[in-house]
Design an enzyme around this catalytic site. Structure first.
Site, short mmCIF file in Angstrom:
data_model
loop_
_atom_site.label_atom_id
_atom_site.label_comp_id
_atom_site.label_asym_id
_atom_site.label_seq_id
_atom_site.Cartn_x
_atom_site.Cartn_y
_atom_site.Cartn_z
N GLU A 1 0.81 -1.21 0.00
CA GLU A 1 0.00 0.00 0.00
C GLU A 1 0.86 1.28 0.00
O GLU A 1 1.75 1.43 0.86
CB GLU A 1 -0.93 -0.04 1.23
CG GLU A 1 -1.79 1.19 1.43
CD GLU A 1 -2.80 1.45 0.31
OE1 GLU A 1 -3.31 0.49 -0.29
OE2 GLU A 1 -3.05 2.63 0.03
N THR B 1 -5.99 1.24 -5.55
CA THR B 1 -5.45 -0.09 -5.23
C THR B 1 -6.03 -1.17 -6.15
O THR B 1 -5.33 -2.08 -6.58
CB THR B 1 -5.76 -0.44 -3.76
OG1 THR B 1 -5.07 0.50 -2.94
CG2 THR B 1 -5.29 -1.83 -3.40
N HIS C 1 -1.61 2.61 4.80
CA HIS C 1 -2.69 3.37 4.13
C HIS C 1 -2.82 4.76 4.72
O HIS C 1 -2.63 4.95 5.93
CB HIS C 1 -4.02 2.62 4.24
CG HIS C 1 -5.04 3.09 3.24
ND1 HIS C 1 -5.75 4.26 3.40
CD2 HIS C 1 -5.45 2.55 2.08
CE1 HIS C 1 -6.55 4.43 2.36
NE2 HIS C 1 -6.39 3.40 1.54
N ASP D 1 1.60 -0.02 -4.93
CA ASP D 1 0.39 0.10 -5.74
C ASP D 1 0.20 1.48 -6.37
O ASP D 1 -0.17 1.60 -7.52
CB ASP D 1 -0.87 -0.34 -4.96
CG ASP D 1 -1.14 0.46 -3.69
OD1 ASP D 1 -0.34 1.35 -3.34
OD2 ASP D 1 -2.17 0.19 -3.05
N HIS D 2 0.45 2.53 -5.59
CA HIS D 2 0.21 3.89 -6.10
C HIS D 2 0.88 4.89 -5.15
O HIS D 2 1.49 4.50 -4.16
CB HIS D 2 -1.29 4.18 -6.23
CG HIS D 2 -2.08 3.87 -4.99
ND1 HIS D 2 -1.89 4.55 -3.81
CD2 HIS D 2 -3.02 2.95 -4.72
CE1 HIS D 2 -2.70 4.06 -2.89
NE2 HIS D 2 -3.39 3.07 -3.41
C1 GP9 Z 1 -8.69 -1.49 1.08
C2 GP9 Z 1 -7.46 -1.09 0.36
C3 GP9 Z 1 -7.38 0.38 0.10
O1 GP9 Z 1 -9.09 -2.79 0.96
O2 GP9 Z 1 -7.12 -1.90 -0.67
O3 GP9 Z 1 -7.58 0.78 -1.19
P1 GP9 Z 1 -7.25 2.28 -1.68
O4 GP9 Z 1 -8.07 3.20 -0.83
O5 GP9 Z 1 -5.77 2.52 -1.44
O6 GP9 Z 1 -7.58 2.31 -3.12
#
Ligand code: GP9
Length: 413
Positions: A38, A80, A193, A252-253
């Site tokens: 994340e 994500t 996150h 992921d980003h």
């Molecule tokens: C929650 C997680 C967050 O399951 O994958 O996703 P995001 O908010 O980063 O797109």
């Protein structure tokens, strides 16, 4: 006409990806463990704060791994879920919304499905509500044998949104090592996150002047996620799977922190438009091969769409018959990376679109001098960018893969 354009494009791309070199099939039959971390960005890899490394475990692992220093996330609004979709299906995410939510019932050539057909036990692991991003439906459609969501984990380490990454990795390892090998496991972490507010008890990094700012908290979260990654590697060694598993770790980003002053302060230099664009769009990629071979820094342009064809290459499964748009990281030839925003790079040029999307108002950089080029140098490649994004959108929205495959089968008969 559109279908013919798409068919031809995939045929050419498939040929370019296929390369019967030393790495093709070199890890046939190995387990594959993919970790999507994340908000894991590239700018703090190898960097220190107050003399302490932000990602000591990742940095150590780099010494015996392939580290791609110009790997881009190609996500859009689906964040994500887009990173997941693009990595597993090698298609672009949509211009608006998330494919997971909008088109979970359309057909894609996904890595779990292909590996399942090749004798792999496949599992997705994410310790959050299974319905978030519509994962529960999408993972079934993507062909996973198992989806371990929050309800399958013991909540013995509560952090941020859910279970802490350390416990998440420990429990996920327990699940996957019970499976009959070879396995394909896809793990999505969560502790780093936004808004990055970890409890004081797990904060291990002294972020100095960034203390109690969102940027400092971000670095703390990444430091924790990195410690969890270190424990995962130790766990893999303890469980005897280190020497027969490909470990593929990527971010992921971005972290949604867009204040240039934070990055300038952290990196100790002033940053221009190109620097900031690369910082916000690059995520790290590390590939550890079972025999620890081919380690080093790979600076070719690469991106999330490249994951599925590249892993198939290592496992000796040709990807040319699949409707994939990414490059094979292990094949020679030019690499062209297209971001969802319409930005692109081929490793030499780098185009940044303007907010009004008028070509001439964008910036075309020369990556060797890092100076702005004549904008016209980016015009022709930008036509290819538009073509790719259009083909990908058509494929997803009109469910074109079964039709293209059917026509192909008829032609081949
Ligand atoms: C929650 C997680 C967050 O399951 O994958 O996703 P995001 O908010 O980063 O797109």
């Amino acid at each position: 006409q559109e279908k013919e354009t798409a068919r031809q494009w995939f045929e050419d791309a498939g040929d370019a990806r296929n390369e019967n070199n030393d790495t093709f099939g070199a890890y046939k039959g190995s387990n594959v463990l993919v970790v999507q971390v994340e908000a894991f960005m590239n700018f703090m890899i190898g960097k220190e704060i107050g003399g302490e490394e932000i990602t000591p475990n990742f940095n150590k692992l780099m010494q015996e791994s392939l580290y791609f220093s110009n790997y881009y996330h190609q996500t859009g609004q689906g964040r994500t879920s887009d990173a997941d979709f693009s990595s597993q299906s090698s298609l672009h995410p949509l211009p608006t919304g998330s494919v997971f939510v909008r088109y979970p019932d359309h057909s894609y050539d996904t890595l779990p499905q292909i590996l399942g057909q090749n004798g792999y036990e496949t599992g997705a692991f994410h310790a959050y509500e299974g319905s978030f991003w519509n994962r529960i439906n999408m993972y079934k459609a993507m062909g996973y044998n198992h989806f371990y969501s929050k309800k399958d984990f013991k909540m013995d380490e509560s952090l941020g949104w859910s279970l802490g990454d350390k416990s998440f990795f420990r429990q996920s390892l327990g699940f996957m090592t019970k499976e009959q090998p070879p396995f394909y496991s896809f793990l999505i972490t969560l502790s780093s996150h936004h808004p990055y507010s970890l409890p004081a008890s797990v904060r291990q990094l002294d972020t100095g002047e960034f203390k109690d700012t969102i940027f400092g908290n971000y670095l703390e979260s990444i430091h924790y996620a990195d410690a969890a990654l270190g424990e995962l590697v130790e766990g893999m060694k303890r469980d005897g799977i280190w020497d027969n598993t490909i470990l593929y770790v990527y971010g992921d980003h971005d972290n949604s922190i867009t204040d240039k002053a934070d990055y300038e302060k952290f990196l100790g230099k002033s940053l221009n438009e190109l620097d900031m664009h690369q910082i916000m769009n690059q995520v790290p990629l590390l590939v550890h091969l079972p025999d620890g071979k081919n380690g080093g820094i790979y600076d070719q342009a690469a991106g999330q769409l490249d994951m599925a064809p590249s892993l198939l290459h290592l496992l000796g499964i040709p990807s040319d018959s699949y409707y994939m748009m990414g490059n094979n990281l292990f094949a020679s030839g030019n690499k062209f990376v297209v971001l969802r925003s319409g930005a692109f790079t081929d490793g030499k040029l780098y185009y940044i679109p303007s907010p009004d999307n008028v070509f001439e108002n964008g910036s075309c950089y020369d990556l060797s001098s890092r100076e702005k080029n004549d904008i016209e140098k980016c015009r022709v490649p930008l036509e290819e960018v538009k073509k790719r994004l259009q083909i990908s959108d058509d494929l997803i929205m009109t469910d074109l893969i079964p039709e293209l495959r059917n026509n192909q089968d008829i032609q081949d008969r």
